[in-house]
Design an enzyme around this catalytic site. Structure first.
Site, PDB file in Angstrom:
ATOM      1  N   HIS A 171      -7.864   5.941  -1.441  1.00  0.00           N
ATOM      2  CA  HIS A 171      -8.416   4.724  -1.104  1.00  0.00           C
ATOM      3  C   HIS A 171      -7.658   3.902   0.075  1.00  0.00           C
ATOM      4  O   HIS A 171      -8.197   3.054   0.591  1.00  0.00           O
ATOM      5  CB  HIS A 171      -9.100   3.657  -2.032  1.00  0.00           C
ATOM      6  CG  HIS A 171      -7.703   2.780  -2.592  1.00  0.00           C
ATOM      7  ND1 HIS A 171      -6.709   3.330  -3.593  1.00  0.00           N
ATOM      8  CD2 HIS A 171      -7.564   1.433  -2.471  1.00  0.00           C
ATOM      9  CE1 HIS A 171      -6.036   2.263  -3.975  1.00  0.00           C
ATOM     10  NE2 HIS A 171      -6.202   1.531  -3.161  1.00  0.00           N
ATOM     11  N   ASP A 172      -6.376   4.160   0.024  1.00  0.00           N
ATOM     12  CA  ASP A 172      -5.691   3.383   1.191  1.00  0.00           C
ATOM     13  C   ASP A 172      -4.744   4.353   1.801  1.00  0.00           C
ATOM     14  O   ASP A 172      -3.548   3.962   2.396  1.00  0.00           O
ATOM     15  CB  ASP A 172      -4.663   2.209   0.344  1.00  0.00           C
ATOM     16  CG  ASP A 172      -5.371   1.002   0.065  1.00  0.00           C
ATOM     17  OD1 ASP A 172      -6.420   0.671   0.912  1.00  0.00           O
ATOM     18  OD2 ASP A 172      -5.168   0.076  -0.758  1.00  0.00           O
TER      19      ASP A 172
ATOM     20  N   HIS B 177       0.887  -1.185  -0.050  1.00  0.00           N
ATOM     21  CA  HIS B 177      -0.104   0.021  -0.066  1.00  0.00           C
ATOM     22  C   HIS B 177       0.895   1.254  -0.090  1.00  0.00           C
ATOM     23  O   HIS B 177       1.012   1.905   1.045  1.00  0.00           O
ATOM     24  CB  HIS B 177      -0.908  -0.006   1.350  1.00  0.00           C
ATOM     25  CG  HIS B 177      -1.773  -1.022   1.147  1.00  0.00           C
ATOM     26  ND1 HIS B 177      -1.662  -2.279   1.994  1.00  0.00           N
ATOM     27  CD2 HIS B 177      -3.172  -1.310   0.399  1.00  0.00           C
ATOM     28  CE1 HIS B 177      -2.584  -3.064   1.752  1.00  0.00           C
ATOM     29  NE2 HIS B 177      -3.612  -2.644   0.745  1.00  0.00           N
TER      30      HIS B 177
ATOM     31  N   HIS C 196       1.029   1.680  -5.801  1.00  0.00           N
ATOM     32  CA  HIS C 196      -0.228   1.052  -5.399  1.00  0.00           C
ATOM     33  C   HIS C 196      -1.331   1.968  -5.829  1.00  0.00           C
ATOM     34  O   HIS C 196      -2.254   1.989  -6.578  1.00  0.00           O
ATOM     35  CB  HIS C 196      -0.352   0.377  -4.140  1.00  0.00           C
ATOM     36  CG  HIS C 196      -1.826  -0.060  -3.870  1.00  0.00           C
ATOM     37  ND1 HIS C 196      -2.294  -1.228  -4.690  1.00  0.00           N
ATOM     38  CD2 HIS C 196      -2.586   0.432  -3.042  1.00  0.00           C
ATOM     39  CE1 HIS C 196      -3.639  -1.368  -4.203  1.00  0.00           C
ATOM     40  NE2 HIS C 196      -3.890  -0.474  -3.358  1.00  0.00           N
TER      41      HIS C 196
END
Length: 119
Positions: free
Chosen positions: A45-46, A5, A9
């Site tokens: 999103h992460d 992550h 990514h």
């Protein structure tokens, strides 16, 4: 340092989403703010992902796990994304009306929460 992550990514997910949304005609059906929300969700999103699952964090008693009932990591990603976007240093959404802000926020949050594959 997170082996998976990380920036690569984030870039991969954002690029893949962009290509898929273009090729399927999805971007053509969205207005400018919806397109921005979709890409913002991919980018965030992460955000601050610790490299472990929500279940692990809950069992380990992580502070962030106590803040949310379920979907711990995804809710944290949404929270941090909006802390950054509305922060005084950035103020990215400061020109939006209240209704537009909440539409944008709900769209981004919905996209990020949909990345919880445990559900």
């Amino acid at each position: 340092d997170n082996a998976y992550h990380n920036f690569c990514h984030v870039f991969d997910v954002t690029q893949t989403l962009s290509v898929m949304a273009r090729r399927t005609g999805t971007l053509d059906r969205l207005n400018a703010w919806e397109r921005f929300a979709l890409l913002a969700a991919a980018l965030c999103h992460d955000l601050e992902h610790p490299g472990v699952t929500s279940v692990f964090m809950d069992k380990a008693g992580a502070t962030v796990a106590g803040a949310f009932k379920d979907t711990v990591l995804e809710k944290h990603h949404v929270l941090r994304a909006f802390e950054v976007m509305v922060g005084q240093d950035i103020g990215l959404l400061s020109g939006l009306s209240s209704d537009s802000y909440w539409d944008f926020r709900n769209t981004v949050a919905g996209c990020i929460l949909a990345t919880d594959f445990a559900k």
